[in-house]
Design a protein around this motif. Structure first.
Motif, mmCIF file in Angstrom:
data_model
loop_
_atom_site.group_PDB
_atom_site.id
_atom_site.type_symbol
_atom_site.label_atom_id
_atom_site.label_comp_id
_atom_site.label_asym_id
_atom_site.label_seq_id
_atom_site.Cartn_x
_atom_site.Cartn_y
_atom_site.Cartn_z
ATOM 1 N N TRP A 159 109.944 34.730 52.852
ATOM 2 C CA TRP A 159 109.287 35.702 52.164
ATOM 3 C C TRP A 159 110.253 36.165 51.196
ATOM 4 C CZ3 TRP A 159 104.419 37.824 54.048
ATOM 5 C CH2 TRP A 159 103.967 38.918 53.174
ATOM 6 N N ALA A 160 111.501 36.136 51.339
ATOM 7 C CA ALA A 160 112.474 36.699 50.520
ATOM 8 C C ALA A 160 112.747 35.444 49.511
ATOM 9 C CB ALA A 160 113.882 36.753 51.275
ATOM 10 N N TYR A 161 112.595 34.258 49.780
ATOM 11 C CA TYR A 161 112.944 33.321 48.830
ATOM 12 C C TYR A 161 111.798 33.290 47.804
ATOM 13 C CZ TYR A 161 113.590 28.405 47.335
ATOM 14 O OH TYR A 161 113.936 27.240 46.421
ATOM 15 N N ALA A 162 110.510 33.349 48.058
ATOM 16 C CA ALA A 162 109.261 33.419 47.414
ATOM 17 C C ALA A 162 109.417 34.402 46.339
ATOM 18 C CB ALA A 162 108.076 33.557 48.324
ATOM 19 N N GLY A 163 110.201 35.500 46.784
ATOM 20 C CA GLY A 163 110.499 36.655 45.563
ATOM 21 C C GLY A 163 111.718 36.647 44.720
ATOM 22 N N GLN A 193 109.967 25.664 55.631
ATOM 23 C CA GLN A 193 110.473 24.608 55.000
ATOM 24 C C GLN A 193 109.916 24.331 53.689
ATOM 25 O OE1 GLN A 193 110.498 20.579 57.115
ATOM 26 N NE2 GLN A 193 112.849 20.922 57.012
ATOM 27 N N THR A 194 108.472 24.098 53.844
ATOM 28 C CA THR A 194 107.597 23.732 52.662
ATOM 29 C C THR A 194 107.902 24.706 51.472
ATOM 30 O OG1 THR A 194 105.925 22.994 54.183
ATOM 31 C CG2 THR A 194 105.232 23.466 51.878
ATOM 32 N N ILE A 195 107.784 26.147 51.685
ATOM 33 C CA ILE A 195 108.028 26.994 50.847
ATOM 34 C C ILE A 195 109.398 26.865 50.048
ATOM 35 C CG2 ILE A 195 108.314 29.467 50.144
ATOM 36 C CD1 ILE A 195 106.152 30.096 52.466
ATOM 37 N N PHE A 196 110.379 26.483 50.866
ATOM 38 C CA PHE A 196 111.748 26.164 50.345
ATOM 39 C C PHE A 196 111.682 24.910 49.392
ATOM 40 C CE2 PHE A 196 113.228 29.703 52.600
ATOM 41 C CZ PHE A 196 114.627 29.997 52.306
ATOM 42 N N GLY A 197 110.894 23.969 50.002
ATOM 43 C CA GLY A 197 110.859 22.822 48.989
ATOM 44 C C GLY A 197 112.030 21.883 49.598
ATOM 45 N N ALA A 198 112.595 21.363 48.754
ATOM 46 C CA ALA A 198 113.801 20.498 48.944
ATOM 47 C C ALA A 198 114.945 21.121 49.690
ATOM 48 C CB ALA A 198 114.286 19.683 47.604
ATOM 49 N N TYR A 199 115.194 22.489 49.162
ATOM 50 C CA TYR A 199 116.322 23.499 49.846
ATOM 51 C C TYR A 199 115.814 23.374 51.329
ATOM 52 C CZ TYR A 199 117.890 24.081 45.135
ATOM 53 O OH TYR A 199 118.003 24.338 43.834
ATOM 54 N N GLY A 200 114.754 23.431 51.745
ATOM 55 C CA GLY A 200 114.451 23.629 53.299
ATOM 56 C C GLY A 200 114.817 22.432 53.942
ATOM 57 N N GLY A 220 108.323 30.266 34.743
ATOM 58 C CA GLY A 220 108.589 31.616 34.192
ATOM 59 C C GLY A 220 108.119 32.840 35.111
ATOM 60 N N LYS A 221 107.754 32.472 36.460
ATOM 61 C CA LYS A 221 107.693 33.715 37.299
ATOM 62 C C LYS A 221 107.917 33.177 38.818
ATOM 63 C CE LYS A 221 102.632 32.440 37.291
ATOM 64 N NZ LYS A 221 101.377 33.095 36.937
ATOM 65 N N THR A 222 108.290 34.238 39.663
ATOM 66 C CA THR A 222 108.713 33.790 40.805
ATOM 67 C C THR A 222 107.334 33.378 41.688
ATOM 68 O OG1 THR A 222 107.832 36.247 41.623
ATOM 69 C CG2 THR A 222 110.230 35.626 41.322
ATOM 70 N N ILE A 223 107.752 32.521 42.755
ATOM 71 C CA ILE A 223 106.667 31.720 43.133
ATOM 72 C C ILE A 223 105.540 32.456 44.356
ATOM 73 C CG2 ILE A 223 107.916 29.543 43.236
ATOM 74 C CD1 ILE A 223 108.602 29.793 46.135
ATOM 75 N N ASN A 224 106.140 33.544 44.457
ATOM 76 C CA ASN A 224 105.124 34.617 45.146
ATOM 77 C C ASN A 224 104.160 35.274 44.456
ATOM 78 O OD1 ASN A 224 106.499 36.480 43.666
ATOM 79 N ND2 ASN A 224 107.243 37.502 45.458
ATOM 80 N N SER A 253 98.691 30.119 46.296
ATOM 81 C CA SER A 253 99.075 28.998 47.400
ATOM 82 C C SER A 253 100.100 29.535 48.341
ATOM 83 C CB SER A 253 99.177 27.635 46.808
ATOM 84 O OG SER A 253 100.531 27.684 46.051
ATOM 85 N N ILE A 254 101.323 30.154 47.732
ATOM 86 C CA ILE A 254 102.171 30.703 48.240
ATOM 87 C C ILE A 254 101.858 31.901 49.257
ATOM 88 C CG2 ILE A 254 104.667 31.598 48.338
ATOM 89 C CD1 ILE A 254 104.513 28.566 47.824
ATOM 90 N N GLN A 255 101.278 32.625 48.399
ATOM 91 C CA GLN A 255 100.652 33.998 49.077
ATOM 92 C C GLN A 255 99.915 33.811 50.445
ATOM 93 O OE1 GLN A 255 98.436 35.926 46.223
ATOM 94 N NE2 GLN A 255 100.381 36.551 44.724
ATOM 95 N N HIS A 256 98.964 32.810 50.293
ATOM 96 C CA HIS A 256 98.322 32.537 51.315
ATOM 97 C C HIS A 256 99.113 31.856 52.607
ATOM 98 C CE1 HIS A 256 93.916 32.044 49.158
ATOM 99 N NE2 HIS A 256 94.616 33.323 49.105
ATOM 100 N N LYS A 257 100.012 31.118 52.251
ATOM 101 C CA LYS A 257 100.924 30.520 53.265
ATOM 102 C C LYS A 257 101.647 31.686 54.010
ATOM 103 C CE LYS A 257 102.064 25.845 51.407
ATOM 104 N NZ LYS A 257 101.558 25.182 52.471
ATOM 105 N N LEU A 258 101.941 32.659 53.343
ATOM 106 C CA LEU A 258 102.949 33.788 53.853
ATOM 107 C C LEU A 258 102.106 34.701 54.726
ATOM 108 C CD1 LEU A 258 105.181 34.564 50.814
ATOM 109 C CD2 LEU A 258 105.935 33.670 52.881
#
Length: 386
Positions: A267-271, A340-347, A277-281, A285-290
């Protein structure tokens, strides 16, 4: 129905949140994980909070049986590190609950105060190379030799044996007759002559290292038989008692803690993470995952704490504890992987806790009775509903 947590539970959560932030910072937790280290000094500070005694009657210095509060402790500690939460289980639950339910009065008087002060830790020596879900098939043998017991055999996946004070071993103590009436539970100090402990390197659950244990003509006093004379050849009843129900809840509570941590971080990372040009939250698709992660976690907590309440009230709850273990651990795995999916490679890299959440969560549907075993239990024990 009132689903509001009682004041003492809210106060306990607040106390543990402060403890985790002060004594279990993220950097330290990552280091414990990296080196498979049990932070004894942190464990000792935890004991001074009085939480070890949540499974021990007041007459032995404890706070009195409170299964709900015990699950809260496991959940809050597991949000940060299993290197502390699993040893907590090994003390308060493995040692505390089994002693309360199965020990002789002399064993209780000697050992339960040590649970309360944090100086007694049990490791479960149940699983063997050829005995997992079918525990009644254990081959480790024990024979009486005067006032002693001699043990020969091997245990596998004996987590925390090297940091324990006793390996709480399930052994075959009788003849080849009824396999449910020739088992005993014996407390074996890991440094006893003839005990060999070999680490098993696994993906996760660092700090209470998983091990192989060999017993080669190991001798302990007969006083180390749980329950004394009444406990000899009566070990199966000690396993299938309420302690087994609570063991399922312990693993479920670990899962809730990991899932909470994973959701909070995602949640924090998505924000914070920006793309195009904008945060991924901002992306649906990210909103629905969260949203799905939050819903799964909420449902899992309700299932867990309902089952914990039933266990605390000494109600028959085998189905409910199996449902809690199944649902909470599967939820932990799902939420950790989505994090991990939301973090992408960083996860996927060890610089981020998301990678550890996945490694730890993958184990939970296996230990404490696999998801398949829990599904079997739920179906078998729900015959009245058919």
């Amino acid at each position: 129905m009132n689903f509001t947590e009682p004041d003492h539970i809210r106060q306990l959560r607040d106390t543990l949140e402060r403890f985790v932030e002060k004594e279990m910072p993220r950097g330290a937790a990552a280091d414990w994980d990296k080196h498979n280290h049990f932070p004894r000094e942190v464990f000792d500070k935890l004991a001074r909070l009085g939480v070890m005694g949540l499974t021990v009657p007041e007459s032995y210095g404890g706070a009195g049986r409170d299964i709900l509060a015990t699950m809260v402790v496991i959940e809050e500690l597991s949000r940060r590190s299993l290197a502390v939460s699993v040893p907590y289980i090994m003390s308060a639950c493995y040692a505390g609950m089994n002693l309360v339910e199965c020990a002789t009065e002399a064993q209780k008087a000697e050992l339960l105060p040590k649970v309360v002060d944090g100086s007694l830790v049990f490791a479960y020596g149940w699983t063997e190379p050829d005995a997992g879900a079918d525990l009644a098939s254990v081959k480790t043998r024990a024979e009486r030799v005067g006032d002693s017991v001699r043990i020969n055999g091997a245990k596998r996946f004996c987590s925390g044996a090297a940091i324990s004070d006793y390996i709480y071993a399930l052994v075959r103590s009788g003849g080849e007759g009824d396999r449910y009436k020739n088992l005993s539970m014996i407390m074996i100090p890991p440094h006893t002559k003839g005990v060999t402990i070999t680490p098993i390197e696994g993906l996760g659950m660092k700090g209470a290292a998983t091990t192989d244990v060999i017993f080669d003509d190991v001798e302990v006093p007969f006083d180390n038989v749980m329950g004394g004379e009444a406990g000899w050849n009566n070990g199966w009843q000690m396993i299938v008692g309420s302690g087994l129900d609570v063991e399922k809840l312990e693993v479920a509570a670990i899962g809730i803690g990991i899932a909470r941590a994973a959701l909070d971080d995602a949640w924090a990372y998505a924000g914070e993470r920006q793309q195009f040009g904008k945060t991924i939250n901002h992306y649906q698709s990210i909103q629905h995952k969260l949203a799905d992660m939050k819903t799964q976690l909420h449902a899992a907590r309700l299932v867990l704490y309902h089952a914990a309440w039933m266990a605390n009230e000494h109600q028959r709850c085998g189905v409910e504890t199996s449902m809690a273990k199944l649902f909470a651990t599967e939820t932990a795995r799902s939420v950790a992987l989505e994090c991990q999916t939301i973090f992408g490679a960083y996860g996927y890299v060890k610089d981020f806790d998301a990678e550890r959440y996945v490694r730890d969560a993958l184990l939970l549907p296996i230990i404490g009775g696999s998801s398949a075993v829990q599904r079997n239990n739920i179906y078998k024990w729900s015959g009245a509903y058919a």
